[in-house]
Design a protein around this motif. Structure first.
Motif, PDB file in Angstrom:
ATOM      1  N   THR A 186      27.863  44.985  42.585  1.00  0.00           N
ATOM      2  CA  THR A 186      27.383  44.110  41.516  1.00  0.00           C
ATOM      3  C   THR A 186      28.054  44.561  40.225  1.00  0.00           C
ATOM      4  O   THR A 186      27.705  45.603  39.661  1.00  0.00           O
ATOM      5  CB  THR A 186      25.852  44.188  41.375  1.00  0.00           C
ATOM      6  N   ASP A 407      17.147  33.283  48.288  1.00  0.00           N
ATOM      7  CA  ASP A 407      17.063  34.623  47.696  1.00  0.00           C
ATOM      8  C   ASP A 407      17.678  35.648  48.644  1.00  0.00           C
ATOM      9  O   ASP A 407      17.541  35.531  49.867  1.00  0.00           O
ATOM     10  CB  ASP A 407      15.606  35.006  47.444  1.00  0.00           C
ATOM     11  N   SER A 435      29.560  27.973  40.992  1.00  0.00           N
ATOM     12  CA  SER A 435      29.285  29.286  40.401  1.00  0.00           C
ATOM     13  C   SER A 435      28.315  29.141  39.243  1.00  0.00           C
ATOM     14  O   SER A 435      28.248  28.105  38.576  1.00  0.00           O
ATOM     15  CB  SER A 435      30.583  29.951  39.933  1.00  0.00           C
ATOM     16  N   ASP A 436      27.565  30.213  39.023  1.00  0.00           N
ATOM     17  CA  ASP A 436      26.568  30.218  37.963  1.00  0.00           C
ATOM     18  C   ASP A 436      26.160  31.673  37.726  1.00  0.00           C
ATOM     19  O   ASP A 436      26.134  32.467  38.681  1.00  0.00           O
ATOM     20  CB  ASP A 436      25.342  29.385  38.383  1.00  0.00           C
ATOM     21  N   GLY A 438      23.409  32.890  37.541  1.00  0.00           N
ATOM     22  CA  GLY A 438      22.245  33.222  38.340  1.00  0.00           C
ATOM     23  C   GLY A 438      22.505  33.283  39.831  1.00  0.00           C
ATOM     24  O   GLY A 438      21.564  33.494  40.619  1.00  0.00           O
ATOM     25  N   TYR A 439      23.767  33.078  40.241  1.00  0.00           N
ATOM     26  CA  TYR A 439      24.086  33.124  41.663  1.00  0.00           C
ATOM     27  C   TYR A 439      24.515  34.528  42.063  1.00  0.00           C
ATOM     28  O   TYR A 439      24.667  35.413  41.221  1.00  0.00           O
ATOM     29  CB  TYR A 439      25.140  32.081  42.004  1.00  0.00           C
ATOM     30  N   ASN A 440      24.750  34.751  43.341  1.00  0.00           N
ATOM     31  CA  ASN A 440      24.838  36.115  43.844  1.00  0.00           C
ATOM     32  C   ASN A 440      26.114  36.832  43.441  1.00  0.00           C
ATOM     33  O   ASN A 440      27.211  36.269  43.488  1.00  0.00           O
ATOM     34  CB  ASN A 440      24.694  36.139  45.361  1.00  0.00           C
ATOM     35  N   SER A 441      25.948  38.084  43.068  1.00  0.00           N
ATOM     36  CA  SER A 441      27.080  38.893  42.619  1.00  0.00           C
ATOM     37  C   SER A 441      27.886  39.456  43.780  1.00  0.00           C
ATOM     38  O   SER A 441      28.998  39.945  43.580  1.00  0.00           O
ATOM     39  CB  SER A 441      26.564  40.062  41.757  1.00  0.00           C
ATOM     40  N   ARG A 461      29.121  34.334  40.948  1.00  0.00           N
ATOM     41  CA  ARG A 461      28.849  34.063  39.537  1.00  0.00           C
ATOM     42  C   ARG A 461      30.055  33.460  38.842  1.00  0.00           C
ATOM     43  O   ARG A 461      29.951  32.964  37.709  1.00  0.00           O
ATOM     44  CB  ARG A 461      28.441  35.357  38.830  1.00  0.00           C
ATOM     45  N   THR A 492      22.613  40.664  43.318  1.00  0.00           N
ATOM     46  CA  THR A 492      21.526  39.940  42.672  1.00  0.00           C
ATOM     47  C   THR A 492      21.847  38.459  42.525  1.00  0.00           C
ATOM     48  O   THR A 492      23.016  38.086  42.379  1.00  0.00           O
ATOM     49  CB  THR A 492      21.232  40.528  41.294  1.00  0.00           C
ATOM     50  N   GLY A 493      20.808  37.609  42.551  1.00  0.00           N
ATOM     51  CA  GLY A 493      20.985  36.172  42.362  1.00  0.00           C
ATOM     52  C   GLY A 493      20.974  35.413  43.670  1.00  0.00           C
ATOM     53  O   GLY A 493      21.104  35.976  44.759  1.00  0.00           O
ATOM     54  N   TYR A 494      20.785  34.092  43.561  1.00  0.00           N
ATOM     55  CA  TYR A 494      20.763  33.238  44.739  1.00  0.00           C
ATOM     56  C   TYR A 494      22.065  33.344  45.539  1.00  0.00           C
ATOM     57  O   TYR A 494      23.158  33.314  44.971  1.00  0.00           O
ATOM     58  CB  TYR A 494      20.586  31.772  44.350  1.00  0.00           C
TER      59      TYR A 494
END
Length: 505
Positions: A186, A407, A435-436, A438-441, A461, A492-494
């Motif tokens: 991450t 999750d 990508s966002d 809040g999405y998974n690293s 992300r 972390t992230g969706y």
């Protein structure tokens, strides 16, 4: 003057590291002439300066594919596998000499010394950021130090540089006897998270070629014009950067470079950045007449190393060249699509003997399409996932009508894409995801290869809204779950599952 305790401690640590480095090279003449193998050299340098060994390798691979290029400099004056730069505006090589006590000449030409110098510079950036011993054990916390190591011309290019190194950690590395296993990391981008993501198909795009990002070169490195009314455009000139993608973009933004190209193409996935408008005259050919009449395309890599010239690069560049030829009525032949070495009076030899002109021209003229390719969207019957996976159409970067999200958990609950592979062979696997932040690293993609499952970690992300290559893999024939997206990650992230594309190569 009384030094703060933390700074005094850092200085003592740096001095001890330098002594270790010097001791490492204070060997008997009989062994001094024999360089350590690359794996041992990376291990020794990482230990001497307390930097993560795998991250050190990833930086070197992103810069040079671990090739020292016989001590010759890159286009912007970088030396060795760690690309220690020395040019009028950047003095990393000299900084490495100061930190290690090793002569500049040795850092240029000796691979073991070069790696030691790179580790010292990286550690110095970590010290400036205040990374203590505990922080240094977290590879993700080194992100800003890696960005600083690249000496980028802007925050967006610094992010591009650091992302390339961290992408290699997710993909894994196996080159020149050095191995780094794919791993979850991450990355803590800090303020760089606010910088524009040049790998994403959002933000400022090229006005001339829509798939490309727009990052302007310094106005000191090209001539403003009004082509084709001022000069007819009848050539495309193919170049090789003799450096990395991010490094070349940064160099063209440097006013002291006095060179530029219209486009730069990335090796791993064919990303394209435009740096000079086609109406303007880029300084790329070393011949004013050819500058005025041509579009220059730079390709990431070195002419002496064929590993840079990927199928993704050939296809993306060929599509760009095809569009340029169609726009200006340029014949799609080798008389009008030429190498830098074919420009009259050229002193450069790029794109070199490893550039496959037959493949490239086949793609330019519309041939060379994959013998077989399949795209599987999450909405298709070939996609399966448990009820834990939600459905969303939130992001405009999605492929098709929607995508799936979930999750992360430390449990096995993958979503799978089934494919009917026509015959055993080598296939390119690409994934599409929005990508966002809040999405998974560190989203784990699983590829069911003929030798067992292989996992590739992708930072979701950034870099969304386009096809992202996971690499090429040997697949068996038959209908089976070929590609999966796992929830089992400490990232972390969706976790996102959207679409995959599998193509025979």
């Amino acid at each position: 003057m009384t030094l703060p305790f933390a700074r005094l401690t850092a200085l003592i640590a740096s001095a001890l590291a330098a002594l270790v480095a010097l001791a490492a090279f204070a060997v008997q003449p009989a062994t001094a002439a024999k360089e350590l193998p690359l794996p041992a050299a990376f291990a020794r340098a990482a230990a001497a300066h307390d930097v993560p060994r795998d991250l050190l390798v990833a930086i070197a691979y992103a810069e040079t594919h671990l090739d020292a290029h016989e001590g010759k400099p890159s286009a912007n004056g970088g030396y060795g596998v760690m690309h220690l730069v020395s040019n009028p505006s950047t003095h990393v090589l000299e900084k490495a000499a100061e930190l290690t006590g090793l002569p500049v000449e040795k850092l240029r030409a000796d691979t073991e010394a070069n790696i030691m110098g790179g580790a010292a510079v990286l550690r110095a950036h970590a010290d400036e950021l205040g990374l203590d011993e505990a922080a240094r054990k977290d590879v993700g916390r080194w992100y800003q130090a890696v960005a600083a190591y690249g000496n980028a011309s802007s925050p967006e290019v610094a992010r591009l540089y650091a992302d390339a190194a961290y992408e290699q950690l997710g993909l894994g590395i196996d080159a020149r006897g050095v191995t780094v296993k794919p791993q979850e990391v991450t990355a803590d981008r800090g303020d760089y998270a606010k910088a524009r993501d040049l790998s994403a198909q959002v933000g400022v795009l090229s006005a001339d070629y829509s798939p490309a990002a727009w990052v302007p070169a310094s106005s000191s490195n090209y001539t403003a014009s009004s082509r084709p009314s001022s000069y007819a455009i009848d050539r495309v000139v193919i170049h090789v950067t003799q450096g990395s993608y991010a490094g070349s973009i940064s160099w063209f933004q440097n006013a002291s470079a006095q060179v530029s190209a219209h486009y730069v193409v990335k090796s791993s996935n064919g990303e394209i950045t435009q740096m000079v408008r086609e109406k303007d005259v880029a300084w790329h050919a070393g011949n004013w007449t050819y500058n005025t009449r041509s579009i220059g395309i730079e390709h990431e890599g070195y002419i002496s190393d064929a590993s840079w010239f990927t199928d993704a690069m050939y296809r993306a560049s060929a599509a760009l060249t095809r569009a340029i030829c169609d726009k200006y009525g340029i014949p799609k032949d080798r008389a009008h699509i030429i190498g830098h070495n074919e420009v009259p009076g050229a002193t450069h030899t790029d794109p070199g003997s490893y550039w496959n002109w037959n493949t490239y021209m086949n793609y330019v003229t519309g041939g060379g399409t994959p013998s077989w390719s399949a795209t599987i969207d999450n909405a298709s019957a070939q996609f399966t996932a448990s009820s834990n996976w939600g459905t969303s159409s939130y992001s405009s970067q999605r492929y098709g009508a929607d995508y799936r999200f979930v999750d992360p958990v430390a449990a096995s609950d993958p979503a799978w894409y089934q494919a009917s592979i026509p015959s055993a062979g080598t296939y390119r696997v690409e994934v599409w995801y929005p990508s966002d932040p809040g999405y998974n690293s560190s989203a784990p993609y699983i590829v069911a290869t003929s030798s067992g499952n292989q996992t590739v970690f992708v930072d979701q992300r950034s870099g969304g809204g386009t096809w992202h290559s996971l690499g090429t893999f040997s697949l068996n024939a038959g209908t089976f779950n070929a590609v999966g997206v796992s929830r089992w990650t400490s990232g972390t992230g969706y976790v996102i599952a959207d679409a995959v594309r599998i193509s025979r190569v």
